[in-house]
Design a protein around this motif. Sequence first.
Motif, short mmCIF file in Angstrom:
data_model
loop_
_atom_site.label_atom_id
_atom_site.label_comp_id
_atom_site.label_asym_id
_atom_site.label_seq_id
_atom_site.Cartn_x
_atom_site.Cartn_y
_atom_site.Cartn_z
N GLY A 126 0.74 -1.35 -0.03
CA GLY A 126 0.15 0.07 -0.05
C GLY A 126 0.88 1.34 -0.13
N GLN A 127 1.90 1.35 0.56
CA GLN A 127 2.84 2.25 0.49
C GLN A 127 3.46 2.67 -0.78
OE1 GLN A 127 4.24 4.20 3.29
NE2 GLN A 127 2.56 3.27 4.24
N GLU B 261 1.77 2.01 -3.65
CA GLU B 261 0.37 2.26 -4.34
C GLU B 261 -0.13 3.96 -3.74
OE1 GLU B 261 -2.75 -0.23 -3.40
OE2 GLU B 261 -1.87 -1.63 -4.93
N ALA B 262 0.25 4.01 -2.51
CA ALA B 262 -0.13 5.68 -2.18
C ALA B 262 0.66 6.49 -2.70
CB ALA B 262 -0.03 5.45 -0.37
N ALA B 263 2.15 6.24 -2.88
CA ALA B 263 3.04 7.29 -3.53
C ALA B 263 2.66 7.41 -4.91
CB ALA B 263 4.45 6.52 -3.09
N ARG B 264 2.29 6.25 -5.59
CA ARG B 264 2.15 6.35 -6.94
C ARG B 264 0.69 7.05 -7.37
NH1 ARG B 264 5.36 3.43 -10.33
NH2 ARG B 264 4.58 4.97 -11.98
N SER B 265 -0.20 7.02 -6.49
CA SER B 265 -1.45 7.53 -6.63
C SER B 265 -1.14 8.99 -6.49
CB SER B 265 -2.42 6.92 -5.63
OG SER B 265 -2.42 7.31 -4.34
N LEU B 266 -0.08 9.41 -5.70
CA LEU B 266 -0.09 10.76 -5.38
C LEU B 266 0.70 11.57 -6.76
CD1 LEU B 266 0.66 10.79 -1.66
CD2 LEU B 266 -1.54 12.05 -2.71
N VAL C 167 9.77 7.17 -0.11
CA VAL C 167 8.85 6.54 0.65
C VAL C 167 9.34 4.98 1.07
CG1 VAL C 167 6.39 5.59 0.64
CG2 VAL C 167 6.99 7.65 -0.36
N GLN D 153 11.83 3.70 4.69
CA GLN D 153 11.52 2.74 5.68
C GLN D 153 11.97 1.32 5.61
OE1 GLN D 153 6.96 2.39 5.60
NE2 GLN D 153 7.00 3.84 3.93
N ARG E 211 0.35 -1.03 10.85
CA ARG E 211 -1.22 -1.46 10.92
C ARG E 211 -1.35 -2.72 10.11
NH1 ARG E 211 -4.40 1.51 14.64
NH2 ARG E 211 -6.13 0.75 13.44
N MET E 212 -2.53 -3.17 10.40
CA MET E 212 -3.08 -4.54 9.50
C MET E 212 -3.04 -4.41 8.07
SD MET E 212 -5.49 -2.66 11.12
CE MET E 212 -5.45 -1.38 10.45
N SER F 10 -4.58 -6.76 5.93
CA SER F 10 -5.60 -7.93 5.51
C SER F 10 -6.07 -7.63 4.31
CB SER F 10 -6.55 -8.24 6.59
OG SER F 10 -7.33 -6.90 7.27
N ALA F 11 -6.54 -6.51 4.14
CA ALA F 11 -7.78 -6.04 3.09
C ALA F 11 -7.16 -6.31 1.78
CB ALA F 11 -8.26 -4.78 3.09
N LEU F 12 -8.08 -6.85 0.82
CA LEU F 12 -7.70 -7.02 -0.40
C LEU F 12 -7.58 -5.66 -1.42
CD1 LEU F 12 -7.55 -9.52 -2.69
CD2 LEU F 12 -9.71 -8.69 -3.38
N LEU G 187 -4.17 2.02 -10.83
CA LEU G 187 -3.26 1.13 -10.28
C LEU G 187 -3.13 -0.12 -10.71
CD1 LEU G 187 -4.00 2.50 -6.64
CD2 LEU G 187 -1.87 2.61 -7.65
N ARG H 66 -3.06 10.56 -12.53
CA ARG H 66 -2.59 10.52 -10.99
C ARG H 66 -2.58 12.20 -10.56
NH1 ARG H 66 0.63 5.88 -10.81
NH2 ARG H 66 -0.97 4.41 -11.36
N PHE I 129 -7.71 5.20 0.37
CA PHE I 129 -7.64 3.74 0.87
C PHE I 129 -8.22 3.38 2.27
CE2 PHE I 129 -3.75 4.79 -1.65
CZ PHE I 129 -3.86 3.99 -2.93
N ASN J 288 -2.66 3.92 4.45
CA ASN J 288 -1.53 3.94 3.88
C ASN J 288 -0.78 5.31 4.06
OD1 ASN J 288 -2.16 1.46 2.83
ND2 ASN J 288 -2.58 2.01 0.83
N PHE K 18 2.35 7.53 5.26
CA PHE K 18 3.80 7.14 5.34
C PHE K 18 4.31 7.14 6.92
CE2 PHE K 18 3.55 9.86 1.03
CZ PHE K 18 3.07 8.63 0.26
N HIS L 88 7.02 6.94 8.42
CA HIS L 88 8.16 7.68 8.91
C HIS L 88 8.11 9.34 8.57
CE1 HIS L 88 8.19 7.05 4.45
NE2 HIS L 88 9.55 7.80 4.44
#
Lengths: 257, 264
Positions: free
Chosen positions: A146-147, A149-154, A165, A169, A252-253, A255-257, B69, B98, B105, B109, B111, B113
Motif C-alpha cells: 500500500g505504500q 500504491e499511495a506514493a504512485r497514486s499521489l 517512501v 522505511q 497496522r493490519m 488484511s484487506a484485498l 493502479l 494521477r 484507501f 497507507n 507514510f 516515517h
Amino acid sequence: MTILGDSGISIFFHQYFDFQIISDNFTFVLKGFGETVELSILAGALSLIWGLVLALLRQLPGRGLLPVRFLAISYIDVFRGIPLLLVIFLISGSIPFLTFLPQSVRIPEWLGKPDPFWYGVFAITLTYGAYMAEVYRAGIEAVPGGQMEAARSLGMNHAQAMRYVIVPQAVRKVIPPLLNDFIALMKDTSLVSSIALIEVVNAGQTVQAETFNSSALTLGAVMFLVVTIPLARLVDRLIAGQQARFQRGAPRMESAL
Amino acid sequence: MMVDVAANAATAGAQYAGPMLQLEGIHKRFGELHVLRGIDMKVDRGDVICVIGPSGSGKSTLLRCINVLEPADGGRILLEGQEISGGGAHEGDIDFVRRRVGIVFQQFNLFPHKNALENVSLAQQKVLERKPGEARAKAEALLNRVGLADKIDEYPERLSGGQQQRVAIARALAMDPHVMLFDEVTSALDPELIKEVLDVMRELADEGMTMVVVTHEMAFAREVCDHVVFMDEGVIVEEGPPAQILDNPREERTKRFLGLVLEH
C-alpha cells in the motif's frame, strides 16, 4: 592432581597466554588491527552503497528493464555463491596483468595503502555488496504494498516513490541485519592476510611463526571481540526495540484485498 | 484559513465541459478470475456516486482501474474526455490520471516515517514542485480543514484510525484533484471513529467535489450521494437515485444484499 599435571597446564597456558610475548608484540598486533579496522570500515561503507544499488536495480519495474533485473540477480547469485577467498585471489592475481588498465589501477597504492589493501577492499565490496543487496531486498519487500500504491497514486514516479517512501522505511527495518553482515565482513577481512596484507591475523601469525607461540593470535582475537561483542549487543537492542514497536502496533493490519 | 478545495478543482478543470469520467465496457481479469465484466458508468462534474455491493463484487477493483493502479484489460475509460485506458496506458497517461484523480484507501497507507504535515506536503513538493513554504501552508490549511490542526507534528502511529484517515484525505486533496475516489475508507475504523471521516467527506460533497465512493455506509449513501450503483459479481446490477435503489430496489440480488446489510 589433574590428568595433564601442572606442567601440562603450564604448557597450555604459555602457548596461548604468554604475557611476555603479548606485551612485546602488542604494538605490532595493534597496528595490524588498525589495518583490519580501516579495511572493514572502507569495504563496509562501499558494500552498503553497492548493495543498495544492486537491490534497486533488482526492483526496477516494467518489462523493458527485465535485462537489468536479470543481470542484477545473476550478479547477486554468483557472488553469494563463491568464496570470498577465491574472489580475493581472482582479483589480486589478475588485475596487475590487465595491461590495458593504467598502472595506478593495476597496482593501486592510494592513500598510502599497499595494493593488497585495495584488492581486499575491491573483493570484499564485490562479495558483501551481493549479501547486503539481499538484506535490502528483504527490507524493501517488507514495506507494505500500500505504500508504493499511495506514493504512485499521489503522482510520484517509481524512482520518487522508492527514494522518498520505500527505501527510508526499508533501511530502518534492515539496520540490524546489515550490522550483522558488517560483523561478518569484519571477520572476513582476515582472508586478505592471504595476499600478504599485514592486518591483525597476519601480524599474529608472523609472531607465531617466529616464536612457535600463539599468544599474539590470542591478542588479535581479543581485539576482534572488543569490537564485535558490543556490535552484537547493539544489534540485539535494535531488534528488541523494533519488536516492541511492532507489538505496540505501529505497522497496522494488512488484511484487506 | 479556509481553502475551498472543490472550487480549486473546479477552476483547474474548467476548460472541459463534458463528463468528468466515462467508463465503457470495462473488463478486468486476475488470471482465471474475471473480476469486472463490462462496467459502464458516467460521472459528471460535481456528482457523488456511491458504489455498493457484497465483498468480492469488484467495487475496489473498479476504483483501482480508474486511477490505473490496475490497468483495465478491456473497454475504455475517459477522464475529462481523454482516453486513459487500453493496452497502451503509458507513463504519460498515468501521469495525466494521477494528477487529476485522488484516492483514499481503506488502510490509510500514510507514510509511517513522516509526520502528518510531511505526509500532506511530500508529494506537493516532489510532484507538483511547490516550494516548501507553499506546500507547508497548503498542508496546514488542509489539516486544519479536516480538524487536525493540533496534530500536524504527530506521526501516524500516534494517531487514531479516524485521524489517520483524515490525514489521508488531506494528503489526496493537497494535489488539487478533479475527482476523488474513496475505497471503503471507513471499513477499517472502529465504529465511534467513522462519523468524523464521513463528516469530512460530506463537507467535500457539499462543496461540489466530484466523488466516487465505494462504501458499506448505507446512511451516507442515502444522504450524500446523487446516484447509487449496486454491483455484484463484476457487473452493475442496478443503479439510480439513492431513494430508488435503497428503498425500492427492483432486482432480486439488490433486495437480498440490502436485506442483509440493513438488518442490523
